[in-house]
Write a protein that holds these residues in place. Sequence first.
Motif: not given
Length: 372
Positions: A8-9, A52, A54, A142, A144, A201-202, A205
């Motif tokens: 996952t991301p 998470d 995702s 793209d 999460a 996704a980007d 975090e």
Amino acid sequence: MSQDLLKTPLHALHIEMGAKMVPFAGYDMPVQYELGVRKEHIHCREHAGLFDVSHMGQLKLHGENAAKALEALVPVDIVDLPEGKQRYALFTNEQGGLMDDLMVTNFGDHLFVVVNAACKEQDIAHLKDNLPSDVELEEIEDRALLALQGPKAADVLSTLNPVVADMVFMDAAKVELAGIECLVSRSGYTGEDGYEISVPADKAEEFARRLLLKEEVEWIGLGARDSLRLECGLCLYGHDIDPTTTPVEASLLWAISKPRRADGERSGGFPGADIILDQIATKDVSRKRVGLVGSSKAPVREGAKLFDADDNEIGIVTSGTFGPTKGQPVAMGYVKTELAAMGTEVFAEVRGKKLPMTVEKMPFVPQRYYRG
């Protein structure tokens, strides 16, 4: 083997946080963190847990006839699903069995569908085979998916945007959180109040770290996710429900919308409808999913055989653990219909011993969804 697993991301963040990683539905996933499963479970019940999820499949259906087309595949009212609302649904097969359970949200310009990770490829193929040409299926790769669950979840998330505090259970909206455009529903898989949040996704975090700055929030792994959902009587696909199980056997009658039942204006029309509607009408099924509570401290796990007082085999446990909140072993499984009444005593075979369990109403602990 781990190099063959999908990530996952948030994979690197889990490693950084000391997660114990295990293979799950083709992904390398965190089963627990340094707190440990029991403390993670309790933390989610008392504060706020971050999950998470995702690995789940995120899909969009576009087109004027998207709702009508999806409704032909599920025993659920999708056509009249209001914009900004989410609904639990079931993919059924021609035998009335359950291919998957899923969540469907009407975002106005599209339907947003979340399916189980292990069923993702099968569900996408099923949709492609059955959707008409004027409905477009978009696979989202793209984004999460995070779940923030627990009594402090609303307090935490509303610091990023106060609008989420006004949402009620099964509401959904496009919401900007910490400057990130998210798809947010007030729902979850723990029985607690909380949210599921689809995030690019980007940005995942960055977003997770922002939540983890709050002292109320701790990462929660798959281990506690399982004990939390089990205490609240929620099915795990592939264990408590599968293609051989009908919604009636699985005690999921509540998930079949009234318009789709025999006396509804849009009754039937979904795979296996004749079998399922006949079971509803006649109540003629040989087994039922029930909740079970043990009187000893020993947990009863999936696969344990169930017996009656005369030592006749009567069923099987499909999920089981020690419930940290309940303070007793909890399980769900299938028994012969005549033994499914509340208060019935049955016996689970664990390492050659027969442990007494009682059929109890689910959820085993109160669900605390926020309904306004």
